[in-house]
Design a protein around this motif. Structure first.
Motif, PDB file in Angstrom:
ATOM      1  N   LEU A  92       0.827  -1.200   0.000  1.00  0.00           N
ATOM      2  CA  LEU A  92       0.000   0.000   0.000  1.00  0.00           C
ATOM      3  C   LEU A  92       0.865   1.255   0.000  1.00  0.00           C
ATOM      4  O   LEU A  92       0.494   2.266  -0.579  1.00  0.00           O
ATOM      5  N   ASN A  93       2.050   1.181   0.598  1.00  0.00           N
ATOM      6  CA  ASN A  93       2.905   2.354   0.741  1.00  0.00           C
ATOM      7  C   ASN A  93       3.917   2.538  -0.382  1.00  0.00           C
ATOM      8  O   ASN A  93       4.308   3.661  -0.670  1.00  0.00           O
ATOM      9  N   ASN A  94       4.371   1.454  -0.979  1.00  0.00           N
ATOM     10  CA  ASN A  94       5.402   1.528  -2.013  1.00  0.00           C
ATOM     11  C   ASN A  94       5.103   0.551  -3.137  1.00  0.00           C
ATOM     12  O   ASN A  94       5.330  -0.644  -2.998  1.00  0.00           O
ATOM     13  N   ARG A  95       4.606   1.093  -4.236  1.00  0.00           N
ATOM     14  CA  ARG A  95       4.316   0.227  -5.380  1.00  0.00           C
ATOM     15  C   ARG A  95       4.667   0.918  -6.678  1.00  0.00           C
ATOM     16  O   ARG A  95       4.764   2.136  -6.744  1.00  0.00           O
ATOM     17  N   VAL A 114       2.752   6.163  -0.506  1.00  0.00           N
ATOM     18  CA  VAL A 114       1.784   6.641   0.482  1.00  0.00           C
ATOM     19  C   VAL A 114       2.502   6.668   1.823  1.00  0.00           C
ATOM     20  O   VAL A 114       3.225   5.716   2.158  1.00  0.00           O
ATOM     21  N   PRO A 115       2.326   7.732   2.603  1.00  0.00           N
ATOM     22  CA  PRO A 115       3.001   7.789   3.903  1.00  0.00           C
ATOM     23  C   PRO A 115       2.670   6.575   4.773  1.00  0.00           C
ATOM     24  O   PRO A 115       1.520   6.149   4.840  1.00  0.00           O
ATOM     25  N   ALA A 116       3.694   6.044   5.403  1.00  0.00           N
ATOM     26  CA  ALA A 116       3.494   4.907   6.320  1.00  0.00           C
ATOM     27  C   ALA A 116       2.667   5.363   7.517  1.00  0.00           C
ATOM     28  O   ALA A 116       2.745   6.522   7.933  1.00  0.00           O
ATOM     29  N   GLY A 117       1.867   4.469   8.052  1.00  0.00           N
ATOM     30  CA  GLY A 117       1.067   4.778   9.228  1.00  0.00           C
ATOM     31  C   GLY A 117      -0.191   5.569   8.937  1.00  0.00           C
ATOM     32  O   GLY A 117      -0.796   6.134   9.845  1.00  0.00           O
ATOM     33  N   LEU A 118      -0.590   5.627   7.682  1.00  0.00           N
ATOM     34  CA  LEU A 118      -1.821   6.326   7.320  1.00  0.00           C
ATOM     35  C   LEU A 118      -3.004   5.606   7.966  1.00  0.00           C
ATOM     36  O   LEU A 118      -3.158   4.398   7.795  1.00  0.00           O
ATOM     37  N   PRO A 119      -3.837   6.308   8.728  1.00  0.00           N
ATOM     38  CA  PRO A 119      -4.992   5.648   9.370  1.00  0.00           C
ATOM     39  C   PRO A 119      -5.889   4.978   8.341  1.00  0.00           C
ATOM     40  O   PRO A 119      -6.018   5.444   7.205  1.00  0.00           O
ATOM     41  N   ALA A 120      -6.522   3.887   8.746  1.00  0.00           N
ATOM     42  CA  ALA A 120      -7.367   3.097   7.840  1.00  0.00           C
ATOM     43  C   ALA A 120      -8.523   3.906   7.273  1.00  0.00           C
ATOM     44  O   ALA A 120      -9.016   3.603   6.189  1.00  0.00           O
ATOM     45  N   SER A 123      -8.112   7.862   2.889  1.00  0.00           N
ATOM     46  CA  SER A 123      -7.980   7.321   1.538  1.00  0.00           C
ATOM     47  C   SER A 123      -6.536   7.412   1.051  1.00  0.00           C
ATOM     48  O   SER A 123      -5.956   8.500   1.041  1.00  0.00           O
ATOM     49  N   PRO A 124      -5.930   6.277   0.645  1.00  0.00           N
ATOM     50  CA  PRO A 124      -4.565   6.340   0.118  1.00  0.00           C
ATOM     51  C   PRO A 124      -4.476   7.201  -1.146  1.00  0.00           C
ATOM     52  O   PRO A 124      -3.457   7.846  -1.394  1.00  0.00           O
ATOM     53  N   THR A 125      -5.551   7.266  -1.911  1.00  0.00           N
ATOM     54  CA  THR A 125      -5.576   8.048  -3.149  1.00  0.00           C
ATOM     55  C   THR A 125      -5.263   9.517  -2.873  1.00  0.00           C
ATOM     56  O   THR A 125      -4.520  10.155  -3.609  1.00  0.00           O
ATOM     57  N   ARG A 126      -5.824  10.039  -1.807  1.00  0.00           N
ATOM     58  CA  ARG A 126      -5.669  11.465  -1.503  1.00  0.00           C
ATOM     59  C   ARG A 126      -4.323  11.807  -0.880  1.00  0.00           C
ATOM     60  O   ARG A 126      -3.941  12.966  -0.830  1.00  0.00           O
ATOM     61  N   GLN A 147      -4.660   0.913 -14.009  1.00  0.00           N
ATOM     62  CA  GLN A 147      -4.145  -0.336 -13.445  1.00  0.00           C
ATOM     63  C   GLN A 147      -4.117  -0.259 -11.917  1.00  0.00           C
ATOM     64  O   GLN A 147      -4.439  -1.215 -11.232  1.00  0.00           O
ATOM     65  N   LEU A 148      -3.723   0.877 -11.390  1.00  0.00           N
ATOM     66  CA  LEU A 148      -3.687   1.066  -9.943  1.00  0.00           C
ATOM     67  C   LEU A 148      -5.093   0.963  -9.357  1.00  0.00           C
ATOM     68  O   LEU A 148      -5.301   0.330  -8.319  1.00  0.00           O
ATOM     69  N   LYS A 149      -6.065   1.545 -10.032  1.00  0.00           N
ATOM     70  CA  LYS A 149      -7.449   1.554  -9.536  1.00  0.00           C
ATOM     71  C   LYS A 149      -8.086   0.167  -9.528  1.00  0.00           C
ATOM     72  O   LYS A 149      -9.105  -0.039  -8.880  1.00  0.00           O
ATOM     73  N   LYS A 150      -7.485  -0.794 -10.214  1.00  0.00           N
ATOM     74  CA  LYS A 150      -8.009  -2.164 -10.210  1.00  0.00           C
ATOM     75  C   LYS A 150      -7.779  -2.869  -8.869  1.00  0.00           C
ATOM     76  O   LYS A 150      -8.379  -3.884  -8.590  1.00  0.00           O
ATOM     77  N   ASP A 151      -6.871  -2.323  -8.069  1.00  0.00           N
ATOM     78  CA  ASP A 151      -6.587  -2.894  -6.753  1.00  0.00           C
ATOM     79  C   ASP A 151      -7.769  -2.597  -5.821  1.00  0.00           C
ATOM     80  O   ASP A 151      -8.109  -1.431  -5.610  1.00  0.00           O
ATOM     81  N   PRO A 152      -8.412  -3.630  -5.267  1.00  0.00           N
ATOM     82  CA  PRO A 152      -9.569  -3.399  -4.404  1.00  0.00           C
ATOM     83  C   PRO A 152      -9.228  -2.625  -3.122  1.00  0.00           C
ATOM     84  O   PRO A 152     -10.117  -2.055  -2.493  1.00  0.00           O
ATOM     85  N   ASN A 153      -7.954  -2.605  -2.733  1.00  0.00           N
ATOM     86  CA  ASN A 153      -7.559  -1.864  -1.532  1.00  0.00           C
ATOM     87  C   ASN A 153      -7.205  -0.408  -1.825  1.00  0.00           C
ATOM     88  O   ASN A 153      -6.804   0.330  -0.936  1.00  0.00           O
ATOM     89  N   TRP A 154      -7.348  -0.021  -3.082  1.00  0.00           N
ATOM     90  CA  TRP A 154      -7.031   1.356  -3.469  1.00  0.00           C
ATOM     91  C   TRP A 154      -8.341   2.128  -3.620  1.00  0.00           C
ATOM     92  O   TRP A 154      -9.160   1.796  -4.455  1.00  0.00           O
TER      93      TRP A 154
END
Length: 155
Positions: A92-95, A114-120, A123-126, A147-154
């Motif tokens: 989630l942080n480095n891809r 994405v910064p590490a420790g981002l609260p659940a 949104s990682p997108t923002r 392609q990134l948006k295909k990830d269900p965790n994104w």
């Protein structure tokens, strides 16, 4: 009769062993295998990263954890596209989303951090930083984002 039985056992063992080898090599291309699979991939990728500054080692070497790449078309050209993560735990942080042209002459990528420790609940997108490699045109940039948006965790 004993000789025939031993031959049958030997053949069965050989066939069974080759099945295991085929299962280990499922025939699917992954970004972390490209540079060792073909010198042209390595040459093309080195041409992309040599122009960049301060890239992580795993990006420079396309090493890390990768999923299967897929064939995608952009502006009439075919590309092999897929994700690569520094590690499975830090995906989630480095891809990196990588795209290589079928002729292996062009490569593009999007590094997403994405910064590490981002609260659940955030949104990682923002909170993500996006860095494009290989000078992709707008159409390729959109393809990499899709392609990134295909990830269900994104989200």
């Amino acid at each position: 009769m004993t000789t025939l039985t031993l031959k049958a056992i030997a053949v069965a063992l050989l066939l069974g062993g080759s099945g295991l080898v085929m299962a280990a090599n499922d025939g699917q291309t992954r970004a972390n295998e490209l540079l060792t699979s073909d010198p042209q991939f390595r040459e093309t990728w080195q041409g992309v990263v040599k122009k960049e500054e301060r890239l992580p080692e795993w990006v420079m070497n396309l090493s890390g954890t990768a999923e299967q790449m897929n064939a995608v078309q952009e502006d009439g050209d075919k590309y092999l596209v897929g994700p690569l993560c520094e590690t499975a735990d830090t995906c989630l942080n480095n891809r990196l989303i990588v795209a290589f042209s079928y002729d292996k002459k062009h490569a593009y990528a999007m590094l997403v951090q994405v910064p590490a420790g981002l609260p659940a609940d955030k949104s990682p997108t923002r909170h993500a930083d996006y860095r494009f490699l290989g000078e992709p045109k707008e159409g390729m940039q959109k393809l990499l984002m899709e392609q990134l948006k295909k990830d269900p965790n994104w989200y």
